[in-house]
Scaffold this motif. Structure first.
Motif, PDB file in Angstrom:
ATOM      1  N   LEU A 288      -1.374  14.490  -2.578  1.00  0.00           N
ATOM      2  CA  LEU A 288      -2.043  14.939  -3.809  1.00  0.00           C
ATOM      3  C   LEU A 288      -2.621  16.328  -3.569  1.00  0.00           C
TER       4      LEU A 288
ATOM      5  N   SER B  10       2.290   7.910 -10.008  1.00  0.00           N
ATOM      6  CA  SER B  10       3.402   8.777  -9.585  1.00  0.00           C
ATOM      7  C   SER B  10       4.706   7.993  -9.555  1.00  0.00           C
TER       8      SER B  10
ATOM      9  N   ASN C 231      -1.522   7.093  -7.139  1.00  0.00           N
ATOM     10  CA  ASN C 231      -0.390   6.682  -6.295  1.00  0.00           C
ATOM     11  C   ASN C 231       0.578   5.829  -7.107  1.00  0.00           C
TER      12      ASN C 231
ATOM     13  N   ARG D  27      -6.160   5.747  -6.042  1.00  0.00           N
ATOM     14  CA  ARG D  27      -5.338   4.539  -6.040  1.00  0.00           C
ATOM     15  C   ARG D  27      -4.447   4.504  -7.295  1.00  0.00           C
TER      16      ARG D  27
ATOM     17  N   LYS E  35       0.836  -1.204   0.000  1.00  0.00           N
ATOM     18  CA  LYS E  35       0.000   0.000   0.000  1.00  0.00           C
ATOM     19  C   LYS E  35       0.875   1.261   0.000  1.00  0.00           C
ATOM     20  N   VAL E  36       0.646   2.094  -1.009  1.00  0.00           N
ATOM     21  CA  VAL E  36       1.437   3.330  -1.117  1.00  0.00           C
ATOM     22  C   VAL E  36       0.480   4.515  -1.097  1.00  0.00           C
ATOM     23  N   GLU E  37       0.793   5.521  -0.302  1.00  0.00           N
ATOM     24  CA  GLU E  37      -0.039   6.730  -0.294  1.00  0.00           C
ATOM     25  C   GLU E  37       0.849   7.944  -0.479  1.00  0.00           C
ATOM     26  N   LEU E  38       0.627   8.659  -1.563  1.00  0.00           N
ATOM     27  CA  LEU E  38       1.443   9.840  -1.849  1.00  0.00           C
ATOM     28  C   LEU E  38       0.568  11.096  -1.754  1.00  0.00           C
TER      29      LEU E  38
END
Lengths: 207, 276
Positions: B36, B249, B246, B243, B31-34
């Protein structure tokens, strides 16, 4: 996911993998999927246009609603097809001339207004001593330089050449932005397909 | 060293494809959260929809096919969620032939999710050929082009369409569009009938439509998956677009690295000198 959905999604997953296989090299699976897409799209378009154009605009108005004036555009539509006959091809020109005439009449003023006048209006704005003003000034300068680049009646040398060079860089910056967005769009399609494949295989084999 | 750089620019394209695939697959597993950021042009669309009085009507012309579903579907879902939350009455057209059934499916899905009823909360008018002519005729009366809806029901029989004649009866036109038809909505629609217009387009098209923001011909623009992700953030319901962004990116970062490696390789290898 129901069994039917699983089957349909299975077909979609198979076709996705067929298309992806081209990344390795051209192969019969890719060719099959490509031709299937083209065939399905053609069939779909043909039937949709038959129902929404020929049925809705010709058959129903003339034969069910008795709108006989619809016969005139229908005849003109048929005239378009005469271009496939050497003898009657001249008839198609009448229909095409009518179509182009109407199209140009409607489009020309609107396009001139939107593509030229409105854009000019938004480009050349009153000068302000602020960041916004600087932005507007830069935009006017770059637009002018780009126009210089497309002026071919004078050799691009000296000051004129320098300005037209700035024009080229401006164009490059524009193309760069377009290219960046294109990459972004294509990657989005890839991401969605991979997510689809992942979800399909999870549904098929369990997490 | 020079040989190393020579090799660097001759990497097989399949190796690059493999890395790109891995950069999509790995973030899916981890799980990746960048972060925004919401851009002003997307926020303006959101705020305009938000400013519409509850119960008013909004026209959403959807013109796209399954090939760009990845970008357009999350965008449409986010817009519909906001509209339904505000109890706006949604009128949808599909002036691009290969998207007609897809859009119908998406509308049904979102109506089921939000507990909305056909003909009371939303209406689907479907497809008619020649977008420019349809847009012009809708300025007179929607019934000129759409005497019946997608399912063949006369418009006057639909409760939601009573009293709706033309663009004057809708608070906003928000086209979710992946075709050249976007221009038709600006030129034949907005300019001719002067209604507020916002657009949601694919990322590829984005750069071509920003100039209409400056002229004031559109009130806002939602460009591609990024725009859709921003919209999901605004409605406070992160979904497919967030989703996807992320992952996207990370792919972009990899592409930038490849561009840098390619350029460094080119300048430090014999190729640059040969070209000079």
């Amino acid at each position: 996911m129901t069994t039917v959905e699983l089957l349909w999604n299975g077909l979609a997953a198979f076709l996705t993998l067929c298309i992806f296989s081209f990344l390795y090299k051209d192969n019969p699976f890719y060719k099959f999927a490509e031709q299937l897409v083209a065939g399905v799209a053609l069939g779909y378009w043909t039937m949709l246009l038959y129902h929404t154009t020929f049925t809705d605009k010709v058959l129903i108005p003339i034969f069910q609603q008795g709108k006989l004036h619809y016969i005139l555009p229908t005849i003109m539509g048929i005239m378009m097809w005469t271009r496939f006959s050497k003898k009657l091809a001249y008839l198609s020109r009448i229909a095409i001339a009518f179509y182009i005439g109407v199209g140009t009449g409607v489009a020309l003023p609107l396009y001139m207004y939107n593509y030229v006048f409105r854009q000019l209006q938004a480009t050349v704005v009153p000068l302000q001593f602020s960041w916004l003003g600087l932005n507007s000034l830069l935009m006017v300068s770059f637009v002018t330089c780009t126009l210089f680049y497309f002026f071919f009646s004078k050799e691009h040398k000296g000051t004129f050449g320098g300005l037209s060079k700035v024009g080229i860089y401006t164009l490059m910056a524009g193309f760069g932005a377009s290219f960046g967005l294109t990459v972004m769009g294509r990657v989005a399609l890839l991401v969605q397909r991979i997510i689809f494949l992942r979800e399909y295989f999870i549904a098929l084999f369990g997490s | 060293m020079k040989r190393f750089f020579d090799r660097l620019i001759l990497i097989d394209r399949r190796v690059i494809f493999l890395f790109i695939s891995l950069s999509v697959i790995v973030p899916l597993l981890v799980k990746v959260e960048l972060p925004l950021e919401v851009t002003p042009e997307v926020r303006r669309v959101y705020e305009l929809v938000e400013s519409l009085p509850d119960g008013s009507r909004i026209l959403i012309p959807c013109e796209y096919a399954p090939d760009v579903m990845a970008e357009m579907e999350p965008m449409l879902y986010a817009i519909l969620r906001q509209c339904y939350r505000k109890n706006l009455k949604v009128i949808v057209t599909a002036l691009y032939p290969t998207g007609v059934n897809l859009i119908e499916k998406e509308l049904r899905y979102m109506a089921d999710q939000m507990g909305k009823k056909y003909a009371e909360d939303y209406v689907y008018l479907g497809y008619r050929p020649y977008p420019a002519a349809v847009i012009l005729s809708m300025g007179q009366d929607f019934r000129q082009s759409f005497a019946v809806d997608f399912y063949g029901t006369p418009l006057d029989s639909l409760p939601m369409m009573k009293g709706v004649k033309n663009y004057k009866d809708v608070g906003l036109v928000l086209t979710v569009n992946a075709t050249g038809g976007t221009e038709y909505w600006i030129i034949y629609g907005r300019e001719r009938y002067n209604f507020p217009l916002a657009i949601g387009v694919t990322a590829v098209m984005g750069a071509d439509y920003y100039n209409y923001l400056k002229t004031g011909q559109i009130v806002g623009i939602i460009p591609g998956l990024k725009g859709a992700a921003e919209y999901e953030k605004l409605i406070d319901q992160p979904g497919e677009a967030v989703r996807g962004m992320n992952i996207q990116s990370i792919v972009h970062l990899l592409i930038v690295i490849f561009v840098l490696v390619g350029n460094v390789g080119f300048f430090l290898s014999g190729q640059y000198k040969k070209k000079k």
